[in-house]
Design an enzyme around this catalytic site. Structure first.
Site, mmCIF file in Angstrom:
data_model
loop_
_atom_site.group_PDB
_atom_site.id
_atom_site.type_symbol
_atom_site.label_atom_id
_atom_site.label_comp_id
_atom_site.label_asym_id
_atom_site.label_seq_id
_atom_site.Cartn_x
_atom_site.Cartn_y
_atom_site.Cartn_z
ATOM 1 N N MET A 1 -8.043 2.346 1.270
ATOM 2 C CA MET A 1 -7.455 1.551 2.351
ATOM 3 C C MET A 1 -7.305 2.375 3.624
ATOM 4 O O MET A 1 -7.466 1.851 4.727
ATOM 5 C CB MET A 1 -6.109 0.960 1.929
ATOM 6 C CG MET A 1 -6.223 -0.035 0.775
ATOM 7 S SD MET A 1 -7.536 -1.285 0.956
ATOM 8 C CE MET A 1 -7.079 -2.056 2.485
ATOM 9 N N GLU A 2 -7.036 3.668 3.489
ATOM 10 C CA GLU A 2 -6.937 4.533 4.668
ATOM 11 C C GLU A 2 -8.294 4.664 5.358
ATOM 12 O O GLU A 2 -8.380 4.585 6.589
ATOM 13 C CB GLU A 2 -6.380 5.910 4.267
ATOM 14 C CG GLU A 2 -4.904 5.907 3.950
ATOM 15 C CD GLU A 2 -4.509 5.235 2.636
ATOM 16 O OE1 GLU A 2 -3.306 4.966 2.440
ATOM 17 O OE2 GLU A 2 -5.389 4.972 1.778
ATOM 18 N N ASP B 1 -12.228 -2.747 22.506
ATOM 19 C CA ASP B 1 -11.237 -2.714 23.582
ATOM 20 C C ASP B 1 -11.711 -1.884 24.771
ATOM 21 O O ASP B 1 -11.536 -2.285 25.922
ATOM 22 C CB ASP B 1 -9.912 -2.165 23.060
ATOM 23 C CG ASP B 1 -8.851 -2.119 24.145
ATOM 24 O OD1 ASP B 1 -8.553 -3.181 24.730
ATOM 25 O OD2 ASP B 1 -8.331 -1.020 24.423
ATOM 26 N N CYS C 1 0.868 -1.177 0.000
ATOM 27 C CA CYS C 1 0.000 0.000 0.000
ATOM 28 C C CYS C 1 0.911 1.236 0.000
ATOM 29 O O CYS C 1 1.871 1.307 0.761
ATOM 30 C CB CYS C 1 -0.886 -0.027 1.250
ATOM 31 S SG CYS C 1 -2.152 1.228 1.284
ATOM 32 N N HIS C 2 0.609 2.184 -0.859
ATOM 33 C CA HIS C 2 1.450 3.387 -0.939
ATOM 34 C C HIS C 2 1.359 4.202 0.349
ATOM 35 O O HIS C 2 0.253 4.442 0.850
ATOM 36 C CB HIS C 2 1.002 4.276 -2.101
ATOM 37 C CG HIS C 2 1.294 3.683 -3.431
ATOM 38 N ND1 HIS C 2 0.428 2.832 -4.065
ATOM 39 C CD2 HIS C 2 2.373 3.796 -4.235
ATOM 40 C CE1 HIS C 2 0.955 2.456 -5.219
ATOM 41 N NE2 HIS C 2 2.136 3.020 -5.344
#
Length: 160
Positions: free
Chosen positions: A115-116, A130, A80-81
């Site tokens: 993707m970000e 969490d 991924c860039h």
């Protein structure tokens, strides 16, 4: 040299990052959504649009974690860039027992930000887990998906 069958495999059958040097810089945006299903016990702590846990404010912490993750996507996902985001915005809404997180990433660049956005939404969802797991382990991240993207070769909009 590029492999004609796979974008991330070169002609020697080795993994390779896509070469974007010939692409034009355009404004690119992407929005991703993750949904987390909580329990009645956890949702009973919802007050003023926020859940306070022993660890602190759940949704605010999730937004910070998601932003940090989106900025590090190129370090987390092979090939991924690495990009510097121009913007990364979150919205969190409660729908019954579901917490719906949307992450929108923006950049003017030669490569997209799907993707970000997906990484940001995913990490925000995991942070909610969490932050709330001391109350219940019945928490489920039910979905993470791309909602829309603009810029690049073609735009996309989820129609579900």
């Amino acid at each position: 040299m590029k492999n004609d069958k796979f974008s991330h495999i070169d002609s020697g059958n080795n993994p390779a990052m896509v070469n974007v040097s010939d692409k034009k810089v355009t404004l690119r945006t992407a929005t991703a959504r993750s949904t987390v299903r909580l329990t009645d016990e956890i949702m009973s702590g919802l007050e003023g649009g926020e859940i306070q846990s022993k660890k602190g404010p759940v949704f605010q912490t999730a937004i910070i974690a998601g932003t940090m993750a989106a900025k590090k996507t190129g370090e987390l996902i092979p090939l991924c860039h690495p990009i510097g985001l121009d913007g990364c915005d979150f919205s969190i809404e409660v729908d019954g027992l579901n917490v719906v997180i949307e992450c929108t990433a923006k950049i003017s660049a030669k490569t997209g930000v799907e993707m970000e956005a997906l990484t940001g939404a995913s990490l925000a969802a995991l942070t909610i887990y969490d932050m709330c797991k001391a109350l219940s382990h019945e928490i489920v991240v039910t979905e993470t998906r791309l909602i829309s993207k603009t810029g690049g070769k073609k735009d996309y909009k989820y129609n579900g």
